[in-house]
Design a protein around this motif. Structure first.
Motif, PDB file in Angstrom:
ATOM      1  N   ALA A 242       5.336   9.177  -6.916  1.00  0.00           N
ATOM      2  CA  ALA A 242       4.402   9.547  -7.983  1.00  0.00           C
ATOM      3  C   ALA A 242       4.048   8.240  -8.691  1.00  0.00           C
ATOM      4  N   PHE A 243       2.782   8.103  -9.099  1.00  0.00           N
ATOM      5  CA  PHE A 243       2.411   6.877  -9.813  1.00  0.00           C
ATOM      6  C   PHE A 243       1.514   7.194 -10.991  1.00  0.00           C
ATOM      7  N   SER A 244       1.619   6.331 -12.001  1.00  0.00           N
ATOM      8  CA  SER A 244       0.697   6.442 -13.130  1.00  0.00           C
ATOM      9  C   SER A 244       0.120   5.046 -13.348  1.00  0.00           C
ATOM     10  N   GLY A 245      -0.921   4.963 -14.125  1.00  0.00           N
ATOM     11  CA  GLY A 245      -1.540   3.655 -14.351  1.00  0.00           C
ATOM     12  C   GLY A 245      -2.545   3.346 -13.265  1.00  0.00           C
ATOM     13  N   LEU A 246      -2.748   2.065 -13.041  1.00  0.00           N
ATOM     14  CA  LEU A 246      -3.804   1.636 -12.120  1.00  0.00           C
ATOM     15  C   LEU A 246      -3.310   1.521 -10.684  1.00  0.00           C
ATOM     16  N   LEU A 247      -4.185   1.913  -9.776  1.00  0.00           N
ATOM     17  CA  LEU A 247      -3.865   1.811  -8.344  1.00  0.00           C
ATOM     18  C   LEU A 247      -3.676   0.349  -7.929  1.00  0.00           C
ATOM     19  N   VAL A 248      -4.433  -0.557  -8.540  1.00  0.00           N
ATOM     20  CA  VAL A 248      -4.282  -1.977  -8.167  1.00  0.00           C
ATOM     21  C   VAL A 248      -2.863  -2.473  -8.458  1.00  0.00           C
TER      22      VAL A 248
ATOM     23  N   GLN B 218     -17.720   3.456  -5.215  1.00  0.00           N
ATOM     24  CA  GLN B 218     -17.558   3.003  -6.605  1.00  0.00           C
ATOM     25  C   GLN B 218     -16.119   2.588  -6.881  1.00  0.00           C
ATOM     26  N   MET B 219     -15.184   3.448  -6.442  1.00  0.00           N
ATOM     27  CA  MET B 219     -13.770   3.145  -6.682  1.00  0.00           C
ATOM     28  C   MET B 219     -13.351   1.879  -5.938  1.00  0.00           C
ATOM     29  N   ALA B 220     -13.815   1.777  -4.677  1.00  0.00           N
ATOM     30  CA  ALA B 220     -13.452   0.597  -3.876  1.00  0.00           C
ATOM     31  C   ALA B 220     -13.968  -0.670  -4.553  1.00  0.00           C
ATOM     32  N   ALA B 221     -15.196  -0.608  -5.064  1.00  0.00           N
ATOM     33  CA  ALA B 221     -15.776  -1.792  -5.706  1.00  0.00           C
ATOM     34  C   ALA B 221     -15.021  -2.138  -6.986  1.00  0.00           C
ATOM     35  N   ALA B 222     -14.703  -1.104  -7.789  1.00  0.00           N
ATOM     36  CA  ALA B 222     -13.984  -1.364  -9.044  1.00  0.00           C
ATOM     37  C   ALA B 222     -12.613  -1.968  -8.750  1.00  0.00           C
ATOM     38  N   ASN B 223     -11.939  -1.419  -7.755  1.00  0.00           N
ATOM     39  CA  ASN B 223     -10.608  -1.938  -7.425  1.00  0.00           C
ATOM     40  C   ASN B 223     -10.699  -3.368  -6.892  1.00  0.00           C
ATOM     41  N   GLN B 224     -11.758  -3.642  -6.141  1.00  0.00           N
ATOM     42  CA  GLN B 224     -11.882  -4.985  -5.572  1.00  0.00           C
ATOM     43  C   GLN B 224     -12.252  -6.024  -6.630  1.00  0.00           C
TER      44      GLN B 224
ATOM     45  N   SER C 112      -3.653  12.316 -18.707  1.00  0.00           N
ATOM     46  CA  SER C 112      -5.006  12.654 -19.182  1.00  0.00           C
ATOM     47  C   SER C 112      -5.758  13.511 -18.159  1.00  0.00           C
ATOM     48  N   LYS C 113      -5.213  13.625 -16.924  1.00  0.00           N
ATOM     49  CA  LYS C 113      -5.879  14.456 -15.922  1.00  0.00           C
ATOM     50  C   LYS C 113      -5.134  15.785 -15.831  1.00  0.00           C
ATOM     51  N   LYS C 114      -5.797  16.856 -16.200  1.00  0.00           N
ATOM     52  CA  LYS C 114      -5.127  18.156 -16.211  1.00  0.00           C
ATOM     53  C   LYS C 114      -5.000  18.687 -14.787  1.00  0.00           C
TER      54      LYS C 114
ATOM     55  N   PRO D  22      -3.627   7.329  -1.838  1.00  0.00           N
ATOM     56  CA  PRO D  22      -3.480   7.874  -3.190  1.00  0.00           C
ATOM     57  C   PRO D  22      -4.301   9.145  -3.388  1.00  0.00           C
ATOM     58  N   GLY D  23      -3.875   9.977  -4.299  1.00  0.00           N
ATOM     59  CA  GLY D  23      -4.664  11.165  -4.613  1.00  0.00           C
ATOM     60  C   GLY D  23      -3.967  12.007  -5.650  1.00  0.00           C
ATOM     61  N   THR D  24      -4.659  13.070  -6.035  1.00  0.00           N
ATOM     62  CA  THR D  24      -4.086  13.993  -7.017  1.00  0.00           C
ATOM     63  C   THR D  24      -3.284  15.090  -6.302  1.00  0.00           C
ATOM     64  N   PHE D  25      -3.778  15.524  -5.143  1.00  0.00           N
ATOM     65  CA  PHE D  25      -3.066  16.499  -4.289  1.00  0.00           C
ATOM     66  C   PHE D  25      -2.652  17.744  -5.094  1.00  0.00           C
TER      67      PHE D  25
ATOM     68  N   VAL E 261       1.057   9.941  -5.391  1.00  0.00           N
ATOM     69  CA  VAL E 261       0.598  11.146  -6.094  1.00  0.00           C
ATOM     70  C   VAL E 261       0.362  10.796  -7.560  1.00  0.00           C
ATOM     71  N   LEU E 262      -0.875  10.966  -7.998  1.00  0.00           N
ATOM     72  CA  LEU E 262      -1.237  10.557  -9.360  1.00  0.00           C
ATOM     73  C   LEU E 262      -0.515  11.396 -10.412  1.00  0.00           C
ATOM     74  N   ASN E 263       0.129  10.704 -11.329  1.00  0.00           N
ATOM     75  CA  ASN E 263       0.808  11.363 -12.447  1.00  0.00           C
ATOM     76  C   ASN E 263       0.178  10.818 -13.722  1.00  0.00           C
TER      77      ASN E 263
ATOM     78  N   VAL F  78      -6.079   3.959   1.887  1.00  0.00           N
ATOM     79  CA  VAL F  78      -6.864   4.847   2.750  1.00  0.00           C
ATOM     80  C   VAL F  78      -7.297   6.068   1.942  1.00  0.00           C
ATOM     81  N   ARG F  79      -8.547   6.481   2.174  1.00  0.00           N
ATOM     82  CA  ARG F  79      -9.070   7.685   1.535  1.00  0.00           C
ATOM     83  C   ARG F  79      -9.849   8.477   2.570  1.00  0.00           C
ATOM     84  N   GLY F  80      -9.798   9.781   2.452  1.00  0.00           N
ATOM     85  CA  GLY F  80     -10.552  10.634   3.365  1.00  0.00           C
ATOM     86  C   GLY F  80     -11.983  10.783   2.883  1.00  0.00           C
TER      87      GLY F  80
HETATM   88  O1  PNS Z   1      -7.478  12.996  -5.213  1.00  0.00           O
HETATM   89  P1  PNS Z   1      -8.355  12.271  -6.191  1.00  0.00           P
HETATM   90  O2  PNS Z   1      -8.299  12.936  -7.550  1.00  0.00           O
HETATM   91  O3  PNS Z   1      -9.753  12.090  -5.688  1.00  0.00           O
HETATM   92  O4  PNS Z   1      -7.703  10.792  -6.356  1.00  0.00           O
HETATM   93  C1  PNS Z   1      -8.255   9.874  -7.249  1.00  0.00           C
HETATM   94  C2  PNS Z   1      -7.316   8.657  -7.418  1.00  0.00           C
HETATM   95  C3  PNS Z   1      -5.915   9.087  -7.781  1.00  0.00           C
HETATM   96  C4  PNS Z   1      -7.271   7.866  -6.126  1.00  0.00           C
HETATM   97  C5  PNS Z   1      -7.935   7.752  -8.529  1.00  0.00           C
HETATM   98  O5  PNS Z   1      -8.210   8.532  -9.650  1.00  0.00           O
HETATM   99  C6  PNS Z   1      -7.019   6.610  -8.941  1.00  0.00           C
HETATM  100  O6  PNS Z   1      -6.818   5.680  -8.204  1.00  0.00           O
HETATM  101  N1  PNS Z   1      -6.450   6.720 -10.161  1.00  0.00           N
HETATM  102  C7  PNS Z   1      -5.562   5.723 -10.692  1.00  0.00           C
HETATM  103  C8  PNS Z   1      -6.207   4.985 -11.856  1.00  0.00           C
HETATM  104  C9  PNS Z   1      -7.076   3.849 -11.350  1.00  0.00           C
HETATM  105  O7  PNS Z   1      -6.628   2.920 -10.719  1.00  0.00           O
HETATM  106  N2  PNS Z   1      -8.382   3.930 -11.679  1.00  0.00           N
HETATM  107  C10 PNS Z   1      -9.331   2.910 -11.300  1.00  0.00           C
HETATM  108  C11 PNS Z   1      -9.992   3.224  -9.997  1.00  0.00           C
HETATM  109  S1  PNS Z   1     -11.687   3.120 -10.255  1.00  0.00           S
END
Ligand code: PNS
Length: 169
Positions: free
Chosen positions: A68-74, A100-106, A40-42, A7-10, A35-37, A86-88
């Motif tokens: 393209a995705f919106s909402g939560l990654l989970v 932080q993100m990995a912990a929140a998602n988990q 609220s993210k400009k 996932p990412g903004t790309f 691809v995040l859609n 996977v994240r770089g």
């Molecule tokens: O390329 P980026 O901007 O670093 O990607 C961030 C991304 C898209 C992976 C992250 O913002 C995301 O997963 N957004 C979706 C909303 C979400 O699930 N947020 C909770 C994760 S803490």
């Protein structure tokens, strides 16, 4: 069938993203580039164009799908029945954010797995924001993004320079 999500903004796709995508695709059966859609993210490029750029560059990879995705990654993770995200990783600063993100998602989804792939050393400096910064001043960003994206990125930023009210100035 192991599906991984990248996932990412790309905004826009860089050579660093392409390297991670190709290496991640080699580690699973199916890689979904998400691809995040998120309104609220400009972003400079709309989600449809960001996804289109990713598709255009990675069309030769037969186990990569772009969505393209919106909402939560989970939620996407469950929908795709993914095995991992996977994240770089470029730096220690990236690690803080990714951990932080990995912990929140988990916490939201205990089965959620995150794989952090170290980026290539020569690409560790690179980010979409650096590309945007260089392009916004008309600088040379050709070594930073796939060659086929250079004209459309250049065109977008030259429009912005000529008309600062476009694309958020
Ligand atoms: O390329 P980026 O901007 O670093 O990607 C961030 C991304 C898209 C992976 C992250 O913002 C995301 O997963 N957004 C979706 C909303 C979400 O699930 N947020 C909770 C994760 S803490």
């Amino acid at each position: 069938m192991r599906t991984m999500i990248y996932p990412g903004t790309f905004d826009p796709l860089t050579n660093g993203h392409v390297d991670i995508a190709r290496r991640a695709a080699a580690l699973c059966d199916h890689l979904v580039i998400a691809v995040l859609n998120n309104s609220s993210k400009k972003t400079v490029f709309p989600a449809s164009e960001r996804a289109d750029m990713v598709r255009c560059v990675l069309q030769d990879a037969d186990n990569i799908t772009v969505v393209a995705f919106s909402g939560l990654l989970v939620d996407l993770y469950q929908q795709m029945q993914a095995s991992a995200v996977v994240r770089g990783l470029r730096s220690a600063a990236d690690f803080q954010f990714e951990a932080q993100m990995a912990a929140a998602n988990q916490i939201m989804l205990p089965d959620f797995e995150t794989c952090l792939l170290p980026c290539r050393a020569d690409l560790a400096f690179l980010s979409s924001s650096i590309v945007r910064e260089v392009a916004s001043y008309g600088g040379d960003f050709t070594g930073m993004v796939p060659a086929e994206l250079v004209p459309r990125i250049r065109e977008c930023f030259s429009k912005t320079r000529n008309n600062p009210s476009e694309n958020g100035g």
